[in-house]
Design a protein around this motif. Structure first.
Motif, PDB file in Angstrom:
ATOM      1  N   TYR A  11     -24.604 -18.358 -32.333  1.00 16.78           N
ATOM      2  CA  TYR A  11     -24.387 -19.496 -31.446  1.00 16.78           C
ATOM      3  C   TYR A  11     -23.108 -19.191 -30.673  1.00 16.78           C
ATOM      4  O   TYR A  11     -22.001 -19.323 -31.198  1.00 16.78           O
ATOM      5  N   ALA A  12     -23.263 -18.771 -29.433  1.00 19.35           N
ATOM      6  CA  ALA A  12     -22.147 -18.176 -28.698  1.00 19.35           C
ATOM      7  C   ALA A  12     -21.798 -18.962 -27.443  1.00 19.35           C
ATOM      8  O   ALA A  12     -22.549 -19.824 -26.988  1.00 19.35           O
ATOM      9  N   VAL A  13     -20.639 -18.641 -26.889  1.00 26.84           N
ATOM     10  CA  VAL A  13     -20.194 -19.169 -25.601  1.00 26.84           C
ATOM     11  C   VAL A  13     -19.968 -17.985 -24.667  1.00 26.84           C
ATOM     12  O   VAL A  13     -20.152 -16.830 -25.043  1.00 26.84           O
ATOM     13  N   ASP A  14     -19.547 -18.286 -23.461  1.00 27.44           N
ATOM     14  CA  ASP A  14     -19.223 -17.228 -22.503  1.00 27.44           C
ATOM     15  C   ASP A  14     -17.857 -16.652 -22.876  1.00 27.44           C
ATOM     16  O   ASP A  14     -16.819 -17.096 -22.390  1.00 27.44           O
ATOM     17  N   ASN A  15     -17.857 -15.668 -23.759  1.00 33.77           N
ATOM     18  CA  ASN A  15     -16.600 -15.108 -24.254  1.00 33.77           C
ATOM     19  C   ASN A  15     -15.694 -14.621 -23.132  1.00 33.77           C
ATOM     20  O   ASN A  15     -14.470 -14.775 -23.189  1.00 33.77           O
ATOM     21  N   VAL A 137     -14.601 -23.997 -31.510  1.00 36.31           N
ATOM     22  CA  VAL A 137     -14.062 -22.941 -32.379  1.00 36.31           C
ATOM     23  C   VAL A 137     -14.219 -21.589 -31.696  1.00 36.31           C
ATOM     24  O   VAL A 137     -13.268 -20.799 -31.609  1.00 36.31           O
ATOM     25  N   ASN A 138     -15.418 -21.311 -31.190  1.00 33.55           N
ATOM     26  CA  ASN A 138     -15.648 -20.059 -30.456  1.00 33.55           C
ATOM     27  C   ASN A 138     -14.681 -19.938 -29.290  1.00 33.55           C
ATOM     28  O   ASN A 138     -14.074 -18.881 -29.062  1.00 33.55           O
ATOM     29  N   GLU A 139     -14.562 -21.024 -28.526  1.00 36.15           N
ATOM     30  CA  GLU A 139     -13.749 -20.988 -27.311  1.00 36.15           C
ATOM     31  C   GLU A 139     -12.284 -20.702 -27.624  1.00 36.15           C
ATOM     32  O   GLU A 139     -11.635 -19.882 -26.957  1.00 36.15           O
ATOM     33  N   PHE A 208     -22.866 -13.327 -26.312  1.00 34.87           N
ATOM     34  CA  PHE A 208     -24.166 -13.237 -25.658  1.00 34.87           C
ATOM     35  C   PHE A 208     -24.794 -11.861 -25.860  1.00 34.87           C
ATOM     36  O   PHE A 208     -26.013 -11.728 -25.897  1.00 34.87           O
ATOM     37  N   ARG A 209     -23.958 -10.852 -25.961  1.00 30.83           N
ATOM     38  CA  ARG A 209     -24.478  -9.492 -26.160  1.00 30.83           C
ATOM     39  C   ARG A 209     -25.316  -9.424 -27.435  1.00 30.83           C
ATOM     40  O   ARG A 209     -26.423  -8.870 -27.440  1.00 30.83           O
ATOM     41  N   TYR A 242     -35.588 -26.599 -24.544  1.00 24.61           N
ATOM     42  CA  TYR A 242     -34.143 -26.783 -24.569  1.00 24.61           C
ATOM     43  C   TYR A 242     -33.584 -26.664 -25.981  1.00 24.61           C
ATOM     44  O   TYR A 242     -33.821 -27.486 -26.839  1.00 24.61           O
ATOM     45  N   LEU A 243     -32.808 -25.603 -26.223  1.00 28.24           N
ATOM     46  CA  LEU A 243     -32.132 -25.393 -27.497  1.00 28.24           C
ATOM     47  C   LEU A 243     -30.627 -25.511 -27.336  1.00 28.24           C
ATOM     48  O   LEU A 243     -29.904 -25.762 -28.272  1.00 28.24           O
ATOM     49  N   GLY A 244     -30.143 -25.320 -26.162  1.00 30.97           N
ATOM     50  CA  GLY A 244     -28.724 -25.222 -25.857  1.00 30.97           C
ATOM     51  C   GLY A 244     -28.654 -24.408 -24.586  1.00 30.97           C
ATOM     52  O   GLY A 244     -29.419 -23.465 -24.411  1.00 30.97           O
TER      53      GLY A 244
END
Length: 316
Positions: A11-15, A137-139, A208-209, A242-244
């Motif tokens: 479950y990622a964000v735009d790193n 947390v990711n951000e 995302f990778r 739609y999952l996210g």
């Protein structure tokens, strides 16, 4: 289920966006500190999220106030609330009583400002009673910040607990447990810096990778897939719903690339002539999937904008 059919899609964000650190970002950080009357070397704890009961912003305030008890007023860490919600008035009164002069409320902030705001703080605090994951947390980890979360935060086992050493996990609802971990981190600069560095390293492998790699691996298991090594069998397609925002777009894009996308459903998408393009341009409601037409076949995409619009209207 065979192990080969289980793949990881973090479950990622735009790193890249949240890891951004350039001269402009550093100028923004300095400007925020000046505007908020915070010294350059003063520690800041950040709470990013809606000010509502389940997020427990009150616990953040109580825990930090106890952790800083006994310190001179000018040595106490700042507490920065980034977000708005129904508890704001109550929190402002509680802050004046428990932690006077060391709390700032910024209200809602646009995502474009978040990279600088995460770098403004030294530690992210997420004390939620219930949090399925907690993308803040990711951000924060992308910005190289240590994180402290309750044991009810979904991201804790993967990104914070155990050998990760990216911060600390405290017992949900416990002011004593929270104040103890805050003391450990905030009163020991080398430990705090080490946690932030490890956070930055850990999140690089949660991006995302890895999502795309995992999805391609899963799609390769579909009989007849262009990515599969198995002989073609009955053709099966992929329906993405739609999952996210980030995850479903990656799923749809990878399925389309493999020739397996049957249909893609979303709230809004920025296709010419679609609702997402109209709203993004005229009503300042960003489309859920920018630049979608470059990777998704328009004839296989359907928008469902009404639930999103109803939510936005209710929020305003």
């Amino acid at each position: 289920m065979p192990q080969r059919k289980i793949v990881l899609m973090p479950y990622a964000v735009d790193n890249e966006h949240f890891s951004r650190v350039d001269e402009a970002t550093l100028r923004e950080v300095a400007a925020w500190r000046k505007r908020l009357d915070m010294g350059d070397q003063e520690a800041v704890v950040g709470f990013f999220g809606k000010l509502k009961h389940s997020k427990r912003p009150d616990l953040a305030l109580r825990g930090l106030a106890r952790a800083a008890a006994g310190l001179p007023a000018e040595k106490r860490p700042w507490l920065l609330f980034v977000g708005d919600g129904p508890l704001r008035d109550r929190l402002e009164k509680l802050a004046a009583k428990l932690y006077p002069g060391r709390v700032r409320f910024l209200g809602f902030q646009n995502q474009s400002l978040l990279p600088a705001l995460y770098r403004l703080v030294d530690l992210l605090l997420l004390p939620s009673d219930f949090e399925p994951w907690g993308l803040v947390v990711n951000e924060a980890m992308c910005a190289g910040r240590a994180v402290v979360v309750s044991d009810r935060v979904g991201a804790a086992p993967d990104l914070v607990a155990g050998e990760a050493r990216t911060g600390a996990v405290f017992i949900n609802g416990s002011v004593t447990s929270l104040s103890a971990v805050l003391k450990t981190l905030l009163l020991d600069a080398p430990v705090l810096a080490s946690a932030g560095k490890l956070a930055s390293q850990r999140i690089q492998a949660w991006s995302f990778r890895e999502d795309v790699a995992g999805l391609r691996e899963a799609l390769a298991e579909l009989p007849g897939s262009a990515l599969s090594v198995e002989p073609p069998q009955e053709r099966r397609g992929v329906v993405a719903a739609y999952l996210g925002v980030h995850q479903v777009f990656q799923m749809g894009a990878a399925a389309a690339e493999a020739g397996r996308l049957e249909h893609f459903y979303c709230s809004l998408i920025r296709f010419p002539g679609r609702w997402g393009e109209i709203f993004a341009r005229w009503l300042f409601i960003p489309s859920a999937m920018p630049l979608g037409a470059e990777v998704l076949p328009p004839e296989r995409v359907s928008e469902r904008p009404l639930p999103l619009l109803a939510q936005r209207i209710a929020e305003r």
